[in-house]
Design a protein around this motif. Structure first.
Motif, PDB file in Angstrom:
ATOM      1  N   PRO A  10       0.827  -1.294  -0.065  1.00 41.47           N
ATOM      2  CA  PRO A  10       0.112   0.038   0.114  1.00 41.47           C
ATOM      3  C   PRO A  10       0.831   1.409   0.003  1.00 41.47           C
ATOM      4  CG  PRO A  10       0.082  -0.878   2.135  1.00 41.47           C
ATOM      5  CD  PRO A  10       0.757  -1.834   1.381  1.00 41.47           C
ATOM      6  N   ALA A  11       0.120   2.517  -0.514  1.00 41.64           N
ATOM      7  CA  ALA A  11       1.097   3.584  -0.401  1.00 41.64           C
ATOM      8  C   ALA A  11       1.466   3.964   1.105  1.00 41.64           C
ATOM      9  CB  ALA A  11       0.168   4.828  -0.972  1.00 41.64           C
ATOM     10  N   ALA A  12       2.393   4.624   1.229  1.00 41.51           N
ATOM     11  CA  ALA A  12       2.673   4.992   2.527  1.00 41.51           C
ATOM     12  C   ALA A  12       1.414   5.494   3.426  1.00 41.51           C
ATOM     13  CB  ALA A  12       3.800   5.922   2.633  1.00 41.51           C
ATOM     14  N   GLY A  13       1.282   5.151   4.600  1.00 45.49           N
ATOM     15  CA  GLY A  13       0.178   5.553   5.541  1.00 45.49           C
ATOM     16  C   GLY A  13       0.143   7.264   5.706  1.00 45.49           C
ATOM     17  N   PRO A  14       1.277   7.787   5.786  1.00 45.68           N
ATOM     18  CA  PRO A  14       1.183   9.322   6.066  1.00 45.68           C
ATOM     19  C   PRO A  14       0.365  10.107   4.729  1.00 45.68           C
ATOM     20  CG  PRO A  14       3.318   8.483   6.585  1.00 45.68           C
ATOM     21  CD  PRO A  14       2.478   7.209   5.970  1.00 45.68           C
ATOM     22  N   GLU A  15       0.547   9.277   3.550  1.00 42.66           N
ATOM     23  CA  GLU A  15      -0.373  10.092   2.478  1.00 42.66           C
ATOM     24  C   GLU A  15      -1.808  10.202   2.842  1.00 42.66           C
ATOM     25  OE1 GLU A  15       2.292   8.006  -1.235  1.00 42.66           O
ATOM     26  OE2 GLU A  15      -0.044   8.408  -1.409  1.00 42.66           O
ATOM     27  N   TYR A  16      -1.988   9.325   3.720  1.00 41.90           N
ATOM     28  CA  TYR A  16      -3.844   9.415   3.770  1.00 41.90           C
ATOM     29  C   TYR A  16      -3.986  10.260   5.138  1.00 41.90           C
ATOM     30  CZ  TYR A  16      -3.511   5.382   0.849  1.00 41.90           C
ATOM     31  OH  TYR A  16      -3.195   4.583  -0.222  1.00 41.90           O
ATOM     32  N   ALA A  17      -3.023  10.598   5.766  1.00 47.67           N
ATOM     33  CA  ALA A  17      -3.571  11.584   6.923  1.00 47.67           C
ATOM     34  C   ALA A  17      -4.055  12.800   6.792  1.00 47.67           C
ATOM     35  CB  ALA A  17      -2.186  11.946   7.772  1.00 47.67           C
ATOM     36  N   PRO A  18      -4.038  13.308   5.449  1.00 45.00           N
ATOM     37  CA  PRO A  18      -5.144  14.556   5.392  1.00 45.00           C
ATOM     38  C   PRO A  18      -6.377  14.029   5.046  1.00 45.00           C
ATOM     39  CG  PRO A  18      -3.086  14.863   3.978  1.00 45.00           C
ATOM     40  CD  PRO A  18      -2.907  13.451   4.662  1.00 45.00           C
ATOM     41  N   VAL A  19      -6.343  12.829   4.503  1.00 44.84           N
ATOM     42  CA  VAL A  19      -8.049  12.281   3.974  1.00 44.84           C
ATOM     43  C   VAL A  19      -8.606  11.962   5.459  1.00 44.84           C
ATOM     44  CG1 VAL A  19      -9.198  10.456   2.971  1.00 44.84           C
ATOM     45  CG2 VAL A  19      -7.130  11.433   1.818  1.00 44.84           C
ATOM     46  N   PHE A  20      -8.097  11.374   6.239  1.00 47.67           N
ATOM     47  CA  PHE A  20      -8.392  10.826   7.701  1.00 47.67           C
ATOM     48  C   PHE A  20      -8.670  12.326   8.353  1.00 47.67           C
ATOM     49  CE2 PHE A  20      -8.006   6.671   7.553  1.00 47.67           C
ATOM     50  CZ  PHE A  20      -6.714   6.161   7.356  1.00 47.67           C
ATOM     51  N   ALA A  21      -7.839  13.006   8.282  1.00 46.95           N
ATOM     52  CA  ALA A  21      -8.278  14.454   9.068  1.00 46.95           C
ATOM     53  C   ALA A  21      -9.508  14.998   8.567  1.00 46.95           C
ATOM     54  CB  ALA A  21      -7.178  15.195   9.013  1.00 46.95           C
ATOM     55  N   ALA A  22      -9.664  15.156   7.313  1.00 46.00           N
ATOM     56  CA  ALA A  22     -10.676  15.745   6.663  1.00 46.00           C
ATOM     57  C   ALA A  22     -12.041  14.921   6.973  1.00 46.00           C
ATOM     58  CB  ALA A  22     -10.813  15.692   5.227  1.00 46.00           C
TER      59      ALA A  22
END
Lengths: 115, 147
Positions: A10-22
């Motif tokens: 999977p792509a690195a987790g940190p890439e998804y942080a803004p999505v989770f945050a949103a």
């Protein structure tokens, strides 16, 4: 973590942080749910029935747009917002992968303890 | 349910045995598949290399947060920190908690991984209020509408 070919990872987790945050904001979450159910809607339609001002809804939509969860589409002279499923799919796949890793690690723990 | 991954497993071993498998760095390394450099100490980092074929380049490192004897073992880390040239250290880590409970047949082990939104802990409460289902549940809902 289980073995997996590198290019399937999977792509690195940190890439998804803004999505989770949103998604971590109640208003934004409900906007995404509303849009994911059907057709694009205008800011007016999305503000209808809520206690928020048009300005507030607009601000939240811009955040969602910035993380790729929705996009603005022009319908006639009106701006509408449409749901973009790709990010949700990606995030879900990431969580599923992390979840599966734990399933596998715990199976190894169980086997280790039974030796 | 909230923004976490939660796992539960009943292990046929006494709590003290499970505790050792979690907190003894050599035993943990054996089942987790990582070659760990030294003992787990609260407040300190532990490093190692994954021993899974194809992943030997992955530097594994955690920071031990809690070791509450035979009840709670916790560390923070960056899951999937597998890209060799990416610096993950600036990212807020997720928290992994191992909770142990004695049950008639052995030990109930719960693993909870949380903090995926990467919001620094001190900002989390004020910045976001999750609704009851949490985003993880909503993601599933959204997915089922979409697919």
């Amino acid at each position: 973590m289980s073995a997996r070919p590198h290019n399937d990872a999977p792509a690195a987790g940190p890439e998804y942080a803004p999505v989770f945050a949103a998604l971590g904001d109640e208003t934004r979450l409900s906007l995404v749910v509303k849009l994911s159910r059907g057709r694009p809607q205008s800011i007016s339609q999305l503000t209808e029935g809520s206690q928020l001002t048009r300005q507030a809804v607009s601000k939240h939509l811009r955040v969602l747009e910035s993380v790729g969860l929705v996009e603005a589409v022009r319908v006639g002279r009106e701006s509408q917002y449409a749901f973009k499923p790709q990010k949700i799919d990606d995030v879900k796949r990431y969580l599923d992968d992390v979840s599966r890793c734990w399933d596998e690690a715990l199976m190894r723990l169980e086997a280790f303890l039974e030796r | 349910m909230s923004d976490k991954i939660e796992k539960s497993i009943e292990l046929k071993a006494p709590v003290s045995r499970v505790w050792k498998a979690l907190t003894d760095y050599r035993e943990f390394g054996e089942w987790f598949s990582v070659d760990i450099e030294g003992p787990f100490v609260v407040g300190e980092e532990a490093r190692g290399k994954m021993t899974i074929p194809g992943f030997e380049h992955v530097v594994w490192h955690v920071k031990i947060q809690e070791m509450d004897a035979e009840r709670l073992f916790a560390f923070t880390w960056h899951p999937y920190a597998i890209e060799p040239d990416v610096d993950y250290s600036g990212e807020e880590p997720t928290l992994v908690e191992f909770k142990l409970q004695e049950v008639p047949n052995g030990t109930l082990l719960q693993v909870v991984e949380s903090g995926f939104d990467k919001i620094p802990a001190h900002r989390r409460a004020e910045a976001f209020r999750m609704n009851d289902g949490g985003w993880a549940a909503q993601i599933k809902c959204i997915e089922s509408y979409v697919s």
